[in-house]
Design an enzyme around this catalytic site. Structure first.
Site, PDB file in Angstrom:
ATOM      1  N   HIS A 397       0.814  -1.248   0.160  1.00  0.00           N
ATOM      2  CA  HIS A 397      -0.085   0.031  -0.076  1.00  0.00           C
ATOM      3  C   HIS A 397       0.771   1.253   0.052  1.00  0.00           C
ATOM      4  O   HIS A 397       1.959   1.257   0.317  1.00  0.00           O
ATOM      5  CB  HIS A 397      -1.035  -0.103   1.187  1.00  0.00           C
ATOM      6  CG  HIS A 397      -0.404   0.168   2.454  1.00  0.00           C
ATOM      7  ND1 HIS A 397       0.237   1.291   3.295  1.00  0.00           N
ATOM      8  CD2 HIS A 397      -0.042  -1.024   3.521  1.00  0.00           C
ATOM      9  CE1 HIS A 397       0.891   0.853   4.388  1.00  0.00           C
ATOM     10  NE2 HIS A 397       0.568  -0.276   4.587  1.00  0.00           N
ATOM     11  N   CYS A 421       3.585  -4.704   6.556  1.00  0.00           N
ATOM     12  CA  CYS A 421       3.243  -4.560   5.067  1.00  0.00           C
ATOM     13  C   CYS A 421       4.365  -3.789   4.193  1.00  0.00           C
ATOM     14  O   CYS A 421       5.542  -3.226   4.877  1.00  0.00           O
ATOM     15  CB  CYS A 421       2.052  -3.492   5.132  1.00  0.00           C
ATOM     16  SG  CYS A 421       0.419  -4.262   5.591  1.00  0.00           S
TER      17      CYS A 421
END
Length: 452
Positions: A397, A421
């Site tokens: 992301h 992430c």
């Protein structure tokens, strides 16, 4: 009437009266007729049947009953008024004058006496027998008799003893409260379940036959005789598929710098690998266990075989150098620096083979909201593009809060690393999002990662 006729009639009358007298005398009990009842002797000489019945029924019977309790022995007195029948009297008239037992007391009469005696001081309740599953079968536990006397059953034992012994001296063992579910009944159930478990259950894949372990069958067979399919499905996934398919097999992967590395966890989340379908196979196995028929189940492999570098379409995450590469049909379409999980605090990005689960982004009515957990609100962030590639929350992301100069620098991971992430520069993330496709393989490896 002449004298001759009068003499004849008088003789007949005398004969009739004499016959009636002797007939009456024959209905009386003979001299010396004595009946022993409840250790008492009753003389019946010269008595009629009705008189004899009255005399005998007037004799109250008394039973001295010794009840052997676990803790002590108590004597209970049971009194009953006898009631002789015509059949009893006929036997007596025929000379059967030995000691007889008549007038059996009722169950409730004896129960009343037993309750007054307060046989047992213990009052613990009985324990029902229960099934216990071991690793390979069912066994029976419990089924213990309680400490409280079962007065109804004890009274029945006393009545049986009276009928058998025909004496007023009775000795019985007290009966105790028994469990509603006995060992005998439960053992029958255990035998039924163990018979199901003992069946030879097999699966044939690619002309090879594999036996379902007894431990798996024992886990699958429930106490009610129904089948829990989860243990069967787990065995198919984590044992049978590993033996017959290509899950958890090592694969060779060539990195962007032409170096060949070995990847080990080609699991279900990789989207790559052949396997035996767990759900349908487990259903077949469950049916076989239940019916005892067709205990050999046929199964076919499904899924995708591994082709070198996934036929050229994948995302490569080099955690060591904090850099990503996206290929489509062997062509590099996007290359970008990133910041992975902070390894120093246990948030390192996982390594292995995975795939893009879905694509999501912010809209006017929806925000992709990433949350690192209630204890780590520093990772509570809203992003515009979201590409999850692992079910527990790992994904790629945009990260507008990160400094541009920190992307791609392994040396700053311990200071600015993510919650796991792949943080990406927002200016690059738009193209990454557009080029990525659902199902695209994701390969993660390197020194700043951790195995799942």
């Amino acid at each position: 009437m002449n004298k001759k006729n009068v003499a004849v009639i008088s003789g007949l009358v005398a004969l009739g009266l004499g016959g009636g007298w002797f007939g009456y005398q024959s209905t009386l009990y003979k001299s010396g007729t004595v009946v022993a009842i409840n250790q008492q002797k009753v003389k019946l000489t010269g008595l009629s049947k009705q008189q004899a019945k009255k005399a005998l029924n007037a004799t109250q019977q008394t039973y001295k009953v010794k009840v052997n309790d676990r803790q002590t022995t108590k004597t209970v007195t049971v009194r009953v008024q006898p009631k002789l029948t015509d059949s009893d009297l006929k036997k007596i008239k025929n000379g059967q004058t030995s000691a007889i037992t008549v007038g059996i007391p009722t169950t409730q009469t004896i129960v009343n006496q037993l309750q007054k005696a307060k046989l047992a001081s213990k009052t613990n309740q009985p324990k029902n027998a229960r099934l216990v599953r071991t690793s390979t079968n069912y066994t029976v536990k419990g089924g213990q008799t309680g400490g409280s006397v079962n007065y109804q059953q004890t009274a029945q034992r006393i009545i049986t003893a009276i009928k058998q012994n025909k004496t007023n001296q009775i000795s019985v063992k007290a009966a105790y409260q028994t469990p509603k579910i006995t060992k005998t009944a439960m053992q029958a159930k255990a035998n039924q379940l163990n018979k199901m478990i003992a069946q030879n259950l097999t699966v044939t894949v690619n002309n090879k036959t594999y036996t379902v372990p007894t431990t798996v069958k024992a886990q699958a067979v429930k106490q009610n005789g129904k089948i829990n399919k989860n243990p069967l499905a787990n065995w198919v996934t984590y044992s049978l598929s590993v033996k017959t398919g290509s899950y958890n097999h090592k694969i060779k992967f060539k990195t962007h710098n032409k170096k060949t590395i070995t990847l080990t966890n080609t699991t279900a989340e990789s989207g790559i690998g052949q396997y035996v379908p767990a759900k349908t196979t487990a259903q077949k196995l469950a049916t076989a266990l239940t019916t005892g028929q067709q205990l050999n189940v046929a199964a076919k492999l499904t899924g995708k075989k591994y082709e070198q570098n996934f036929n050229g379409t994948y995302i490569e995450l080099d955690l060591t150098h904090q850099h990503a590469y996206m290929y489509k049909k062997g062509k590099l379409v996007v290359s970008w620096p990133f910041i992975s999980g902070k390894k120093s605090v246990g948030h390192a990005t996982i390594t292995g083979v995975y795939h893009i689960l879905y694509k999501d982004r912010t809209t006017a009515t929806h925000k992709v909201h990433l949350r690192g957990g209630t204890a780590d609100t520093a990772y509570d962030s809203v992003v515009n593009y979201w590409l999850p590639w692992q079910s527990s929350g790992y994904g790629i992301h945009d990260a507008s809060w990160q400094k541009i100069s920190n992307f791609g620098k392994a040396s700053v991971n311990s200071q600015v690393g993510s919650h796991g992430c792949i943080n990406t520069n927002p200016t690059i993330m738009k193209k990454v999002y557009e080029e990525a496709t659902v199902g695209m393989q994701v390969v993660s490896y390197g020194t700043l990662g951790q195995s799942l």
